[in-house]
Design an enzyme around this catalytic site. Structure first.
Site, mmCIF file in Angstrom:
data_model
loop_
_atom_site.group_PDB
_atom_site.id
_atom_site.type_symbol
_atom_site.label_atom_id
_atom_site.label_comp_id
_atom_site.label_asym_id
_atom_site.label_seq_id
_atom_site.Cartn_x
_atom_site.Cartn_y
_atom_site.Cartn_z
ATOM 1 N N GLY A 1 -8.088 10.259 5.194
ATOM 2 C CA GLY A 1 -9.139 10.403 4.574
ATOM 3 C C GLY A 1 -10.307 9.602 4.904
ATOM 4 O O GLY A 1 -10.405 8.880 5.912
ATOM 5 N N ARG B 1 -5.607 14.146 16.386
ATOM 6 C CA ARG B 1 -5.061 13.983 17.499
ATOM 7 C C ARG B 1 -4.629 15.483 18.030
ATOM 8 O O ARG B 1 -4.889 15.815 19.004
ATOM 9 C CB ARG B 1 -3.995 13.093 17.614
ATOM 10 C CG ARG B 1 -4.425 11.557 17.585
ATOM 11 C CD ARG B 1 -3.166 10.579 17.061
ATOM 12 N NE ARG B 1 -2.797 11.055 15.905
ATOM 13 C CZ ARG B 1 -1.685 10.353 15.323
ATOM 14 N NH1 ARG B 1 -1.174 9.308 15.810
ATOM 15 N NH2 ARG B 1 -1.126 10.765 14.017
ATOM 16 N N GLY C 1 -11.719 6.745 13.766
ATOM 17 C CA GLY C 1 -12.772 5.998 14.167
ATOM 18 C C GLY C 1 -12.541 5.008 15.427
ATOM 19 O O GLY C 1 -13.365 4.737 16.142
ATOM 20 N N ARG D 1 -8.429 17.527 2.818
ATOM 21 C CA ARG D 1 -9.569 17.793 1.688
ATOM 22 C C ARG D 1 -10.751 18.206 1.982
ATOM 23 O O ARG D 1 -11.235 18.122 3.274
ATOM 24 C CB ARG D 1 -9.614 16.285 0.880
ATOM 25 C CG ARG D 1 -8.523 15.981 0.084
ATOM 26 C CD ARG D 1 -8.626 14.467 -0.274
ATOM 27 N NE ARG D 1 -8.148 13.308 0.563
ATOM 28 C CZ ARG D 1 -8.047 12.312 0.555
ATOM 29 N NH1 ARG D 1 -8.750 11.433 -0.406
ATOM 30 N NH2 ARG D 1 -7.795 11.692 1.755
ATOM 31 N N ASN E 1 -9.761 5.185 17.357
ATOM 32 C CA ASN E 1 -8.817 5.442 18.614
ATOM 33 C C ASN E 1 -9.292 6.910 18.970
ATOM 34 O O ASN E 1 -8.516 7.668 20.144
ATOM 35 C CB ASN E 1 -7.543 5.566 17.978
ATOM 36 C CG ASN E 1 -7.016 4.312 17.482
ATOM 37 O OD1 ASN E 1 -6.888 3.368 18.124
ATOM 38 N ND2 ASN E 1 -6.576 4.258 16.234
ATOM 39 N N HIS F 1 -12.604 3.858 -0.347
ATOM 40 C CA HIS F 1 -12.540 2.882 0.861
ATOM 41 C C HIS F 1 -13.169 1.679 0.811
ATOM 42 O O HIS F 1 -13.601 0.815 1.811
ATOM 43 C CB HIS F 1 -12.787 3.789 2.065
ATOM 44 C CG HIS F 1 -12.357 4.959 2.283
ATOM 45 N ND1 HIS F 1 -12.557 6.198 2.767
ATOM 46 C CD2 HIS F 1 -10.726 5.253 2.394
ATOM 47 C CE1 HIS F 1 -11.825 7.153 2.732
ATOM 48 N NE2 HIS F 1 -10.648 6.497 2.661
ATOM 49 N N ARG G 1 -2.905 -2.266 -3.209
ATOM 50 C CA ARG G 1 -4.137 -1.387 -3.352
ATOM 51 C C ARG G 1 -3.883 -0.266 -4.354
ATOM 52 O O ARG G 1 -2.934 0.457 -4.368
ATOM 53 C CB ARG G 1 -4.137 -0.586 -1.883
ATOM 54 C CG ARG G 1 -5.158 0.475 -1.690
ATOM 55 C CD ARG G 1 -5.034 1.580 -0.527
ATOM 56 N NE ARG G 1 -6.227 2.280 -0.448
ATOM 57 C CZ ARG G 1 -5.976 3.511 0.240
ATOM 58 N NH1 ARG G 1 -4.944 3.813 0.552
ATOM 59 N NH2 ARG G 1 -6.955 4.283 0.311
ATOM 60 N N ASN H 1 0.944 -1.392 -0.103
ATOM 61 C CA ASN H 1 -0.066 -0.016 -0.022
ATOM 62 C C ASN H 1 0.924 0.989 0.028
ATOM 63 O O ASN H 1 1.503 1.762 1.029
ATOM 64 C CB ASN H 1 -0.841 -0.058 1.101
ATOM 65 C CG ASN H 1 -1.826 1.055 1.328
ATOM 66 O OD1 ASN H 1 -1.817 1.995 0.431
ATOM 67 N ND2 ASN H 1 -2.807 0.911 2.277
ATOM 68 N N LYS I 1 3.619 1.200 3.097
ATOM 69 C CA LYS I 1 3.156 0.074 3.828
ATOM 70 C C LYS I 1 3.410 -1.265 3.300
ATOM 71 O O LYS I 1 2.688 -1.361 2.155
ATOM 72 C CB LYS I 1 1.661 0.337 4.484
ATOM 73 C CG LYS I 1 1.510 1.482 5.218
ATOM 74 C CD LYS I 1 0.051 1.795 5.634
ATOM 75 C CE LYS I 1 -0.047 3.351 6.494
ATOM 76 N NZ LYS I 1 -1.493 3.549 6.700
ATOM 77 N N GLU J 1 -7.625 -3.775 5.478
ATOM 78 C CA GLU J 1 -7.572 -3.666 4.017
ATOM 79 C C GLU J 1 -6.506 -4.564 3.621
ATOM 80 O O GLU J 1 -6.767 -5.270 2.508
ATOM 81 C CB GLU J 1 -7.247 -2.121 3.663
ATOM 82 C CG GLU J 1 -8.457 -1.270 4.242
ATOM 83 C CD GLU J 1 -7.838 0.370 4.082
ATOM 84 O OE1 GLU J 1 -8.505 0.940 3.170
ATOM 85 O OE2 GLU J 1 -6.750 0.371 4.801
ATOM 86 N N ASP K 1 -3.986 16.810 11.524
ATOM 87 C CA ASP K 1 -4.222 15.626 12.499
ATOM 88 C C ASP K 1 -5.289 15.743 13.661
ATOM 89 O O ASP K 1 -5.234 16.631 14.365
ATOM 90 C CB ASP K 1 -2.748 15.249 13.064
ATOM 91 C CG ASP K 1 -2.790 14.207 13.832
ATOM 92 O OD1 ASP K 1 -3.726 13.501 14.446
ATOM 93 O OD2 ASP K 1 -1.601 13.407 13.687
ATOM 94 N N GLY L 1 -8.370 4.947 11.560
ATOM 95 C CA GLY L 1 -7.523 5.716 12.677
ATOM 96 C C GLY L 1 -8.303 6.464 13.591
ATOM 97 O O GLY L 1 -8.255 6.263 14.904
ATOM 98 N N HIS M 1 -15.688 5.031 7.898
ATOM 99 C CA HIS M 1 -14.018 4.921 7.776
ATOM 100 C C HIS M 1 -13.643 6.364 8.023
ATOM 101 O O HIS M 1 -13.416 7.110 7.103
ATOM 102 C CB HIS M 1 -13.685 4.475 6.306
ATOM 103 C CG HIS M 1 -12.245 4.192 6.266
ATOM 104 N ND1 HIS M 1 -11.581 2.957 6.266
ATOM 105 C CD2 HIS M 1 -11.297 5.188 5.894
ATOM 106 C CE1 HIS M 1 -10.175 3.336 5.939
ATOM 107 N NE2 HIS M 1 -9.809 4.743 5.976
#
Length: 393
Positions: A210, A283, A328, A239, A330, A179, A91, A8, A15, A377, A281, A326, A206
């Site tokens: 993104g 976080r 959703g 975006r 955490n 997704h 992917r 990916n 990844k 995925e 981000d 990520g 998701h």
């Protein structure tokens, strides 16, 4: 033991996962990534038990781009000993109108996918770069493209078209959705973790850098928030999500922006980053006391609630809402804000379960099950790759 490699590739990260084929099914052996490409490159990998295999920083002067990252990762693979890769799954974000399922790659397929790059400029070129490299250095290794758009194919024309001349639809200007590999995994996972709702009316969210949502019935896509490109729908890290096309016309005609400048704005400088003026981000935004951060968070939750209402209408009601990816998986604070927007549908969140990161975060009295289901995925890519290449043989 036969081995599958799943790749990916993004603009600043690569990844990868290795799967052994055992009893006709992929079993994860190694998970890793090279991130910070061109800035602070770092190669990390763990085995199936989570033990660290490698964690080292690389000189930025040697890992300048995706091709050099691929070469460095390949060199590390060679230190693992007698490793023979029998097939590689990739992917690929956009399959366009031609590809409604995973496909074996050949020069013709690759050329057709390259023509879709303008529809996914953040993703498609990077997705295809490793494919070209492998074709050069290991042409006998079969490669498979797995598409984020494929899961949404098969919806009726009236759901996928825009209200523009029909000829444009026939040329491929339509609502694709993205997704899909994540949503396909959720659809396969729900019968195991929540069989009571698996075949019912489900919205999967998701939520990451993104972000999108998908309405599913009987495990199939009915509607989604993303459309022709991955700019549509929910606000994302950089975006904007749903945007009046008149804004684009205004930027070009009144502000004098070139199309390339508008592209840069919409893909790199909008979304949570542009609205907050702080970060893309979530976080960082949650930890910030800046007014822009609070605005971006509330806007995100508001738009998630609005789109969830639209998807519930497409389903004729709602039985379950699934948080994944990520943010959703955490961010309890974001889940709580979105759940609050779903109260009119009968959703009732359990604050303690949500804070603890439980798999079920709704109360027993909730008419809508609220679930947290980690996505995978890469496993879906491995399964598609195995099915197409017969790597178990």
């Amino acid at each position: 033991m036969r081995t599958l490699l799943v790749v990916n590739a993004g603009s600043s990260s690569l990844k990868f996962q290795l799967f052994d084929v055992a009893d006709g099914a992929p079993k994860r052996r190694i998970r890793g990534q090279m991130d910070g490409i061109g800035v602070h490159p770092r190669l990390r990998a763990t085995d199936a038990a989570g033990a660290t295999l490698v964690d080292r920083e690389e000189p930025a002067t040697t890992i300048l781009d995706l091709p050099t990252a691929i070469e460095a990762t390949r060199a590390w693979f060679q230190t693992l000993g007698d490793l023979e890769i029998h097939a590689i799954g990739h992917r690929v974000v956009h399959g366009g109108p031609d590809f409604d399922r995973a496909v074996l790659l050949d020069p013709d397929v690759l050329a057709r996918l390259e023509r879709l790059a303008p529809l996914a400029p953040l993703h498609q070129p990077n997705n295809l770069a490793p494919i070209r490299l492998v074709a050069e250095i290991a042409p006998d290794v079969p490669q498979v493209a797995c598409f984020d758009t494929a899961f949404h194919r098969g919806r009726p024309d009236f759901a996928d078209c825009y209200a523009i001349p029909r000829g444009l639809y026939d040329e491929g200007v339509r609502r694709y959705g993205f997704h899909g590999l994540s949503y396909e995994y959720i659809a396969h996972r729900l019968p195991e973790v929540a069989p009571e709702v698996a075949g019912k009316r489900v919205i999967a969210a998701h939520l990451g850098s993104g972000a999108s949502m998908c309405a599913m019935l009987d495990g199939r896509s009915v509607e989604s928030t993303m459309g022709f490109t991955a700019l549509d729908g929910l606000p994302m890290g950089t975006r904007p999500g749903q945007l009046d096309p008149g804004v684009v016309l205004h930027l070009i005609e009144e502000k004098g922006m070139a199309p390339s400048e508008v592209t840069r704005l919409l893909y790199h400088d909008a979304g949570l980053k542009g609205l907050s003026g702080v970060s893309n981000d979530m976080r960082v935004l949650l930890a910030s006391d800046a007014p822009g951060a609070a605005l971006a968070i509330e806007h995100f939750a508001w738009r998630c609630g609005l789109h969830a209402g639209s998807l519930a209408a497409a389903l004729g009601g709602l039985d379950a809402f699934v948080f994944t990816a990520g943010v959703g998986e955490n961010a309890p604070a974001i889940r709580a804000r979105i759940a609050e927007r779903l109260r009119w549908l009968g959703a009732e969140i359990d604050p303690a379960a949500n804070a603890a990161g439980a798999s079920v975060i709704s109360t027993p009295a909730s008419r809508v099950a609220l679930l947290v289901v980690p996505t995978d995925e890469e496993l879906m890519i491995a399964r598609h790759t195995l099915a197409l290449t017969g790597a178990a043989a």
